[in-house]
Every structure is written in structure tokens, then in C-alpha cells.
Design an enzyme around this catalytic site. Structure first.
Site, PDB file in Angstrom:
ATOM      1  N   GLN A 162      -3.057  21.194  -8.477  1.00 27.08           N
ATOM      2  CA  GLN A 162      -3.743  22.380  -8.983  1.00 27.08           C
ATOM      3  C   GLN A 162      -2.825  23.501  -9.480  1.00 27.08           C
ATOM      4  O   GLN A 162      -3.121  24.144 -10.483  1.00 27.08           O
ATOM      5  CB  GLN A 162      -4.652  22.910  -7.865  1.00 27.08           C
ATOM      6  CG  GLN A 162      -5.498  24.119  -8.184  1.00 27.08           C
ATOM      7  CD  GLN A 162      -6.393  24.474  -7.016  1.00 27.08           C
ATOM      8  OE1 GLN A 162      -7.441  23.873  -6.817  1.00 27.08           O
ATOM      9  NE2 GLN A 162      -6.000  25.446  -6.215  1.00 27.08           N
ATOM     10  N   GLU A 163      -1.728  23.741  -8.746  1.00 27.40           N
ATOM     11  CA  GLU A 163      -0.915  24.923  -9.075  1.00 27.40           C
ATOM     12  C   GLU A 163       0.581  24.632  -9.050  1.00 27.40           C
ATOM     13  O   GLU A 163       1.093  24.058  -8.093  1.00 27.40           O
ATOM     14  CB  GLU A 163      -1.208  26.055  -8.072  1.00 27.40           C
ATOM     15  CG  GLU A 163      -2.670  26.441  -8.051  1.00 27.40           C
ATOM     16  CD  GLU A 163      -3.051  27.378  -6.915  1.00 27.40           C
ATOM     17  OE1 GLU A 163      -2.163  28.059  -6.375  1.00 27.40           O
ATOM     18  OE2 GLU A 163      -4.244  27.417  -6.572  1.00 27.40           O
ATOM     19  N   GLU A 204      -6.473  30.498 -13.516  1.00 29.20           N
ATOM     20  CA  GLU A 204      -5.537  31.494 -12.999  1.00 29.20           C
ATOM     21  C   GLU A 204      -4.506  31.918 -14.050  1.00 29.20           C
ATOM     22  O   GLU A 204      -3.474  32.500 -13.720  1.00 29.20           O
ATOM     23  CB  GLU A 204      -4.868  30.961 -11.730  1.00 29.20           C
ATOM     24  CG  GLU A 204      -5.906  30.712 -10.632  1.00 29.20           C
ATOM     25  CD  GLU A 204      -5.321  30.364  -9.272  1.00 29.20           C
ATOM     26  OE1 GLU A 204      -4.109  30.135  -9.167  1.00 29.20           O
ATOM     27  OE2 GLU A 204      -6.111  30.321  -8.316  1.00 29.20           O
ATOM     28  N   ASP A 241       0.886  23.953  -5.191  1.00 29.03           N
ATOM     29  CA  ASP A 241      -0.342  23.757  -4.410  1.00 29.03           C
ATOM     30  C   ASP A 241      -1.126  22.615  -5.046  1.00 29.03           C
ATOM     31  O   ASP A 241      -1.910  22.834  -5.966  1.00 29.03           O
ATOM     32  CB  ASP A 241      -1.189  25.035  -4.385  1.00 29.03           C
ATOM     33  CG  ASP A 241      -2.499  24.837  -3.620  1.00 29.03           C
ATOM     34  OD1 ASP A 241      -2.658  23.777  -2.967  1.00 29.03           O
ATOM     35  OD2 ASP A 241      -3.362  25.732  -3.673  1.00 29.03           O
ATOM     36  N   GLU A 284       1.879  23.768  -0.599  1.00 28.60           N
ATOM     37  CA  GLU A 284       0.618  24.162   0.035  1.00 28.60           C
ATOM     38  C   GLU A 284      -0.389  23.024  -0.086  1.00 28.60           C
ATOM     39  O   GLU A 284      -0.454  22.375  -1.141  1.00 28.60           O
ATOM     40  CB  GLU A 284       0.109  25.421  -0.685  1.00 28.60           C
ATOM     41  CG  GLU A 284      -1.258  25.910  -0.229  1.00 28.60           C
ATOM     42  CD  GLU A 284      -1.759  27.053  -1.122  1.00 28.60           C
ATOM     43  OE1 GLU A 284      -0.930  27.823  -1.646  1.00 28.60           O
ATOM     44  OE2 GLU A 284      -2.982  27.145  -1.311  1.00 28.60           O
ATOM     45  N   ASP A 311      -3.875  25.702   3.566  1.00 29.59           N
ATOM     46  CA  ASP A 311      -4.903  26.582   2.980  1.00 29.59           C
ATOM     47  C   ASP A 311      -6.272  26.069   3.426  1.00 29.59           C
ATOM     48  O   ASP A 311      -6.848  26.562   4.390  1.00 29.59           O
ATOM     49  CB  ASP A 311      -4.736  26.594   1.458  1.00 29.59           C
ATOM     50  CG  ASP A 311      -5.878  27.271   0.725  1.00 29.59           C
ATOM     51  OD1 ASP A 311      -6.681  27.953   1.372  1.00 29.59           O
ATOM     52  OD2 ASP A 311      -5.987  27.127  -0.517  1.00 29.59           O
ATOM     53  N   LYS A 336      -6.304  34.255   2.944  1.00 34.25           N
ATOM     54  CA  LYS A 336      -7.293  34.678   1.961  1.00 34.25           C
ATOM     55  C   LYS A 336      -8.399  35.439   2.695  1.00 34.25           C
ATOM     56  O   LYS A 336      -9.092  34.864   3.546  1.00 34.25           O
ATOM     57  CB  LYS A 336      -7.919  33.458   1.277  1.00 34.25           C
ATOM     58  CG  LYS A 336      -7.042  32.729   0.273  1.00 34.25           C
ATOM     59  CD  LYS A 336      -7.693  31.404  -0.101  1.00 34.25           C
ATOM     60  CE  LYS A 336      -7.035  30.725  -1.283  1.00 34.25           C
ATOM     61  NZ  LYS A 336      -7.489  29.302  -1.396  1.00 34.25           N
ATOM     62  N   HIS A 364      -4.710  35.394  -3.759  1.00 32.18           N
ATOM     63  CA  HIS A 364      -5.915  35.728  -4.523  1.00 32.18           C
ATOM     64  C   HIS A 364      -6.854  34.514  -4.489  1.00 32.18           C
ATOM     65  O   HIS A 364      -6.550  33.514  -3.824  1.00 32.18           O
ATOM     66  CB  HIS A 364      -5.518  36.043  -5.971  1.00 32.18           C
ATOM     67  CG  HIS A 364      -4.975  34.842  -6.690  1.00 32.18           C
ATOM     68  ND1 HIS A 364      -5.017  34.657  -8.047  1.00 32.18           N
ATOM     69  CD2 HIS A 364      -4.364  33.720  -6.191  1.00 32.18           C
ATOM     70  CE1 HIS A 364      -4.463  33.511  -8.361  1.00 32.18           C
ATOM     71  NE2 HIS A 364      -4.051  32.917  -7.256  1.00 32.18           N
ATOM     72  N   ARG A 365      -7.963  34.556  -5.236  1.00 32.22           N
ATOM     73  CA  ARG A 365      -8.799  33.370  -5.445  1.00 32.22           C
ATOM     74  C   ARG A 365      -8.822  33.065  -6.940  1.00 32.22           C
ATOM     75  O   ARG A 365      -8.478  33.905  -7.768  1.00 32.22           O
ATOM     76  CB  ARG A 365     -10.253  33.590  -4.963  1.00 32.22           C
ATOM     77  CG  ARG A 365     -10.425  33.874  -3.495  1.00 32.22           C
ATOM     78  CD  ARG A 365      -9.802  32.860  -2.550  1.00 32.22           C
ATOM     79  NE  ARG A 365     -10.228  31.478  -2.689  1.00 32.22           N
ATOM     80  CZ  ARG A 365     -10.928  30.790  -1.785  1.00 32.22           C
ATOM     81  NH1 ARG A 365     -11.354  31.393  -0.679  1.00 32.22           N
ATOM     82  NH2 ARG A 365     -11.196  29.518  -1.958  1.00 32.22           N
ATOM     83  N   SER A 366      -9.279  31.869  -7.286  1.00 30.19           N
ATOM     84  CA  SER A 366      -9.299  31.511  -8.713  1.00 30.19           C
ATOM     85  C   SER A 366     -10.342  32.336  -9.476  1.00 30.19           C
ATOM     86  O   SER A 366     -10.195  32.586 -10.670  1.00 30.19           O
ATOM     87  CB  SER A 366      -9.554  30.020  -8.893  1.00 30.19           C
ATOM     88  OG  SER A 366     -10.715  29.621  -8.212  1.00 30.19           O
TER      89      SER A 366
END
Ligand code: PGA
Ligand code: ZN
Length: 427
Positions: A162-163, A204, A241, A284, A311, A336, A364-366
Site C-alpha cells: 500500500q505505501e 494519499e 506499509d 508496518e 497498525d 491513529k 493520518h488516515r487515507s
């Protein structure tokens, strides 16, 4: 004391409804806070209450949560001292009465929790980071900037992971770190365009190219770092992540871009290879939210060399973090606010991490708003690192911009966390 609490439905960065709450104090102070929303949410998170009315926003309306603030929570909190954060959060938890805030909604409760804190800070004439963290809150975090998006944040059109974030820990200040991040972000766009990749972005703000493996983004990012004249590893690290709960099914991990399905042990082998080849300092959600056995293997193999953050595994919940510490499955937790739903419980999660020698990685959140509460909170709790997406798009950069303001305000007292912020990163 609180004389008014007013909630309303606003839009987040994905165009979905979310909760905003305003607080008015008897002294005339007014404050406002809003609540973010995740897409790759953990199953153990506190409940984000949605209306489920298909006639509005595809069921995503938050009118019920808004009504819970205005009709149920507000009458209970009128007259309370806004400085009594723990008491106010405790009252809302009791009023809700469920273990996961399912009745009133974590989105309703968190909106109140945050606006009350901000109102109290304003009334005390203190910047939020000093109000929450005291006079010793002077350390600026390393920004982990998500410059390449995959997974659900890119509608599965790109990488499975994802990240992919850059961490300019070698900079001498937060401002310089952000400058490096922005330069790397723009260099990555050039690298991608030169290779014929599309340069549309994910939720993001990072680019979301189609890739043929989850290793390819690491190669592209290293090229982008080098293009700016910075040194991968020495100046800038990489944080990842994979958000692997999203591709975990029937006990295995399904890597769609690589056309293969692997076990937890094979995922750990894969991560080990990537960590040896690229300057990865933080991983993560390398494994899924209920794969505790897999996490034990992951931590035994890699916990001594990089920061391993849970997470979806921990969801900012002290009970789950405590189990993680006891069972030795990780060495850091993601933090979070809306996973747990109050500021007080979030602070407790950070304290638990610190006491165990664990990292606490604020996020943060997406789905975001322009509220920059987490910027101040990160400095207040002295967590040393945070992630707030790409160094682009208003709702992402507002957190980074707020951190530059804080650094400027602190002047000579400010210090930049640097590489020591990462658990096990200093080898
Ligand atoms: P989310 O993703 O906000 O969509 O849950 C962020 C993360 O997984 O860290
Ligand atoms: Zn995550």
C-alpha cells in the site's frame, strides 16, 4: 467551561462525509476539529458510525453520529471544564457503554474529544503542542512521506503493497526534511515519466504506477533519491506499509502483481531480501491483523534490525499492544486517533509503547481533512516520527506545514528527531 458543542457533516479528502465538531467555552473561545476516515481499516478498530442509508452518499452519511454529538453527548458535557480531558473522554466512553464505541460512534466521540482539547489550549493561550505536551515538547518528527501508493489506495491498479514512504532523517531540520521530500517526490515523477509509467496519484497523494512486483517501487524510489543528489540510506531511508491484511486470505498472502501466493514465512523471507537490498528502516503491517504466529516469526527474524510497526494488528488499543509486548511480536505500534476514538486512550497507547521501549508511529488516515491535530500531537507526545502522506495535496501538507510553523515558533529550542527516532535503526 463548555457552553456549546455543535457537530455537522462535512466532506473528507475522498469526498465522503465525516464529522466536524465545534466547541464554545464560557470565556468566548471557539474551537473546531474534524475526524479522518480509513480505507484499509483494521477489523478490530473502534466503530466508525455510518448511516447506511443508500439514498445518501451510498450509505456513507454520518447524520447519526452528528445527532449523537448534538443530542446525546452535548447535553452531558455542557458545564464541564474543558481542561478535564480524561474525565470528558471517560464520560463519553461510559455514555457509549460498548467496548468498541459502536453505539455513539468513534467518529462522534473523537470529534468532541479533539475539539475540547483545542478549545482548552486556546483558552490557556498555549499552542496545542505545548498544552498537550508541556514546555519540553520541542522535538520535531521525521516526516515519512508516502510518495508511491498501491493496494486499496490505488484501487489495486498498482503495487500490492500500500505505501512506500521516504524518510529524510539525515536532514538538519524538519523544514529541510520536507524540502528533500518534495524534491524526491518531483524526481520520482520524472523517473516514472521517463519509463513510460502513468503519474496519476492515489488517495494519499503518492504516484500509483502499474508495476510488475512489489520490489520495483523500491528501485524507482532509490533512483529518485539519487536524482536529487541525496544518498539513499545515509540521508534518506525508506518506510513501507504493505497493509498486508488486505491481501491475506485463507492463511496465505496473495501477491497479485507477482502472480504468486505465499505463506507468512515466505513473506518474511521476501522482506528480508528487500531490507538487505534497499535502505528500508521501517516495516508496518508486514503480516496480517490476526496472524500472531506469523508476527512472532517476523519479529524474531527482523525485529533486531528494523522498526516493525503494528497498525491493523494493534489498532491503537492498549489491550492489543499489551499482548504484542507480552508475546514479543513487534517493536512499535501505529498511532491513529480514530482507531480508538479518544485523545486520552491514544495518549495511553503512546505511553505504553514508550514504557516498553517500543516506537510509536503517529499516522493520518487515507481519508483526511485539513485538521492538523496530529502534527501538534506528535510533537507533544515526542514520538519522533509520523506519516501524513505525500508532500502534496492540501489535506496531507497541512500537517507538514503545521510542523514547520511549530519549528519556527520554537526557534533555537527546536530539535529534529533524525534517525534515532526509528527503533533499531541506528546499527
Ligand atoms: P487507511 O490506511 O487510513 O486507509 O486505513 C492507512 C494505513 O494502513 O496505515
Ligand atoms: Zn497501515
Amino acid at each position: 467551561s463548555i457552553i456549546k458543542l455543535q457537530a455537522r457533516e462535512i466532506l473528507d479528502s475522498r469526498g465522503n462525509p465525516t464529522v466536524e465538531v465545534e466547541c464554545t467555552l464560557a470565556c468566548g473561545v471557539k474551537a473546531r476539529a474534524s475526524v479522518p476516515s480509513g480505507a484499509s481499516t483494521g477489523v478490530h478498530e473502534a466503530v466508525e458510525l455510518r448511516d447506511g442509508d443508500p439514498k445518501r452518499f451510498g450509505g456513507k452519511g454520518v447524520k447519526k453520529a452528528v445527532a449523537h454529538v448534538n443530542e446525546t453527548i452535548a447535553p452531558q458535557l455542557i458545564g464541564q471544564d474543558a481542561r478535564a480531558q480524561a474525565g470528558i473522554d471517560g464520560m463519553m466512553i461510559a455514555l457509549d457503554g460498548t467496548p468498541n464505541k459502536a453505539k455513539l460512534g468513534a467518529n462522534a466521540i473523537l470529534g468532541v474529544s479533539l475539539t475540547v482539547a483545542r478549545a482548552a489550549a486556546t483558552a490557556a493561550d498555549l499552542p496545542l503542542y505545548h498544552y498537550l505536551g508541556g514546555p519540553n515538547a520541542v522535538r520535531l518528527p521525521v516526516p515519512n512521506m508516502n510518495i508511491l501508493n498501491g493496494g486499496v489506495h490505488a484501487r489495486w491498479q498498482g503495487a500490492d503493497f500500500q505505501e512506500f514512504m521516504v524518510a529524510p532523517y539525515g536532514a538538519s531540520s524538519f523544514r529541510e526534511a520536507l524540502e528533500w521530500g518534495s524534491e524526491i517526490y518531483h524526481a520520482l515523477r520524472t523517473v516514472l515519466m521517463d519509463k513510460g509509467h502513468r503519474v496519476g496519484v492515489g488517495d494519499e497523494g503518492g504516484f500509483a504506477p502499474e508495476v510488475s512486483s512489489n520490489e520495483e517501487p523500491l528501485e524507482l524510489i532509490v533512483q529518485a533519491i539519487e536524482k536529487t543528489g541525496l544518498k539513499p540510506g545515509a540521508d534518506v531511508g525508506i518506510a513501507m506499509d504493505p497493509a498486508s491484511s488486505a491481501f491475506f486470505e485463507d492463511g496465505n498472502y496473495h501477491l497479485r502483481t507477482e502472480k504468486r501466493t505465499v505463506s507468512a514465512g515466505e513473506m518474511v523471507d521476501y522482506y528480508e531480501k528487500l531490507i538487505k537490498t534497499y535502505p528500508v528502516v521501517l516495516l508496518e503491517d508486514g503480516l496480517a491483523e490476526d496472524d500472531w504466529e506469523g508476527w512472532k516469526i517476523l519479529n524474531a527474524r527482523l525485529g533486531g534490525i528494523i522498526e516493525l510497526v503494528g497498525d491493523d494488528l494493534f489498532v491503537t488499543n492498549v489491550e492489543r499492544i499489551n499482548r504484542g509486548i507480552r508475546e514479543d511480536v513487534a517493536n512499535a505500534a501505529l498511532i491513529k486517533l480514530n482507531q480508538i476514538g479518544t485523545l486520552t486512550e491514544t495518549v495511553a497507547a503512546v505511553r505504553m509503547c514508550k514504557k516498553a521501549g517500543w516506537g510509536a508511529f503517529v499516522s493520518h488516515r487515507s481519508g483526511e481533512t485539513v485538521d492538523s491535530f496530529i502534527a501538534d500531537m506528535t510533537v507533544a507526545l515526542d514520538t519522533g516520527h509520523l506519516k501524513s502522506g505525500a508532500p502534496a495535496r492540501g489535506e496531507r501538507v497541512e500537517k507538514y506545514n503545521q510542523l514547520m510553523r511549530i519549528e519556527e515558533e520554537l526557534g533555537d529550542a527546536a530539535c529534529y528527531a533524525g534517525k534515532e527516532a526509528y527503533v533499531r535503526a541506528v546499527r
